[in-house]
Design an enzyme around this catalytic site. Structure first.
Site, PDB file in Angstrom:
ATOM      1  N   ASP A  91      39.534  21.132  77.629  1.00  0.00           N
ATOM      2  CA  ASP A  91      40.979  20.885  77.675  1.00  0.00           C
ATOM      3  C   ASP A  91      41.468  20.698  79.102  1.00  0.00           C
ATOM      4  O   ASP A  91      42.435  19.970  79.337  1.00  0.00           O
ATOM      5  CB  ASP A  91      41.712  22.037  76.982  1.00  0.00           C
ATOM      6  CG  ASP A  91      41.267  22.142  75.533  1.00  0.00           C
ATOM      7  OD1 ASP A  91      41.423  21.157  74.800  1.00  0.00           O
ATOM      8  OD2 ASP A  91      40.700  23.173  75.149  1.00  0.00           O
ATOM      9  N   GLY A 102      38.938  25.443  73.945  1.00  0.00           N
ATOM     10  CA  GLY A 102      39.362  26.230  72.795  1.00  0.00           C
ATOM     11  C   GLY A 102      40.706  25.860  72.207  1.00  0.00           C
ATOM     12  O   GLY A 102      41.162  26.511  71.275  1.00  0.00           O
ATOM     13  N   GLU A 110      31.341  27.863  70.797  1.00  0.00           N
ATOM     14  CA  GLU A 110      31.124  26.976  71.955  1.00  0.00           C
ATOM     15  C   GLU A 110      30.523  27.744  73.122  1.00  0.00           C
ATOM     16  O   GLU A 110      29.640  27.254  73.816  1.00  0.00           O
ATOM     17  CB  GLU A 110      32.445  26.324  72.380  1.00  0.00           C
ATOM     18  CG  GLU A 110      32.896  25.252  71.404  1.00  0.00           C
ATOM     19  CD  GLU A 110      34.251  24.639  71.728  1.00  0.00           C
ATOM     20  OE1 GLU A 110      34.548  23.580  71.187  1.00  0.00           O
ATOM     21  OE2 GLU A 110      35.014  25.233  72.511  1.00  0.00           O
TER      22      GLU A 110
END
Ligand code: 5RP
Length: 233
Positions: A91, A102, A110
């Site tokens: 992100d 996330g 992950e």
């Protein structure tokens, strides 16, 4: 034909670049999100052209299902000791290869897959770069539902300026978002992300994992207007 946005065009370019690196017989970790989905679409093309034999460790049911549809062997993360390499989106990333992940909710698996992998490559479009990690993007924290208020309080004592329980909208209704492990996500905003923060958040009772990946990335492949650039640690 639909024209792609610049971001989607860049996702496609980085997807092609990462899939070109996959070699037959490898055991690879596969992340979650739209950039990874673009890579799996490219992998589908290779699977059709070559009889590609791969073992895959996926970070979400969604990615696992997509790999199964390609006829790939999908292994659970707890059944393997190591993974040759893995790729995943992010992100945000900064110049020190520190990440926030996330927003798609798959951060727990992950991090397990990234940790098991001998080499972790992050694939992003150029808009994911930020000079101040955390600016405009919360740190997702996966926590046990019964610990919600305690965790929020502890996050504030670690410097969070705001915390928010993640919700999802469906049919104009709002529902609490639950992860694949049945936990909630608290999105926590921090104005300053120190290198100790990732571990300190995980020390809070009731926290399973958080979306700071401050040391895990070995390489970032970023699609820019001039092509795909590799940044190494
Ligand atoms: C999911 C993630 C994703 O990697 C991250 O949200 C990036 O997604 P996208 O490629 O769709 O921008 O961490 O939990």
């Amino acid at each position: 034909m639909k024209t792609l946005s610049l971001q989607d065009q860049q996702k496609l370019e980085v997807a092609r670049a990462i899939v070109a690196r996959i070699e037959p017989g490898q055991r690879i970790g596969v992340g979650t999100g739209s950039t990874v989905n673009a890579a799996l679409d490219q992998l589908a093309i290779r699977c059709k052209e070559e009889n590609l034999q791969l073992e895959v460790v996926a970070t979400s049911h969604q990615s696992a299902w997509k790999c199964l549809e390609l006829g790939l062997k999908v292994l659970p993360a707890d059944s393997v000791k190591d993974i040759d390499w893995c790729f995943d989106g992010a992100d945000q990333y900064d110049s020190k290869l520190r990440l926030i992940k996330g927003l798609g909710g798959a951060l727990y698996k992950e991090k397990i897959v990234a940790t098991l992998s001998k080499f972790f490559v992050v694939i992003v479009s150029e808009d994911k770069f930020i000079s101040q990690l955390g600016a405009g993007c919360p740190v997702p924290v996966e926590a046990a539902p019964e610990k919600r208020f305690e965790v929020e309080k502890q996050l504030c004592s670690l410097g969070a300026t705001r915390t928010e329980l993640r919700m999802i909208e469906m049919n104009k209704r709002s529902f609490v978002y639950f992860t694949e492990s049945g936990n909630i996500i608290i999105d926590a905003e921090f104005s300053d992300i120190e290198n100790t923060l990732e571990d300190r958040i995980n020390e809070i009772s009731g926290v399973l994992e958080n979306g700071l990946f401050l040391t895990q990335a070995d390489e970032i492949l970023v699609a820019e207007s001039g092509g795909v650039r590799s940044i190494h640690r």
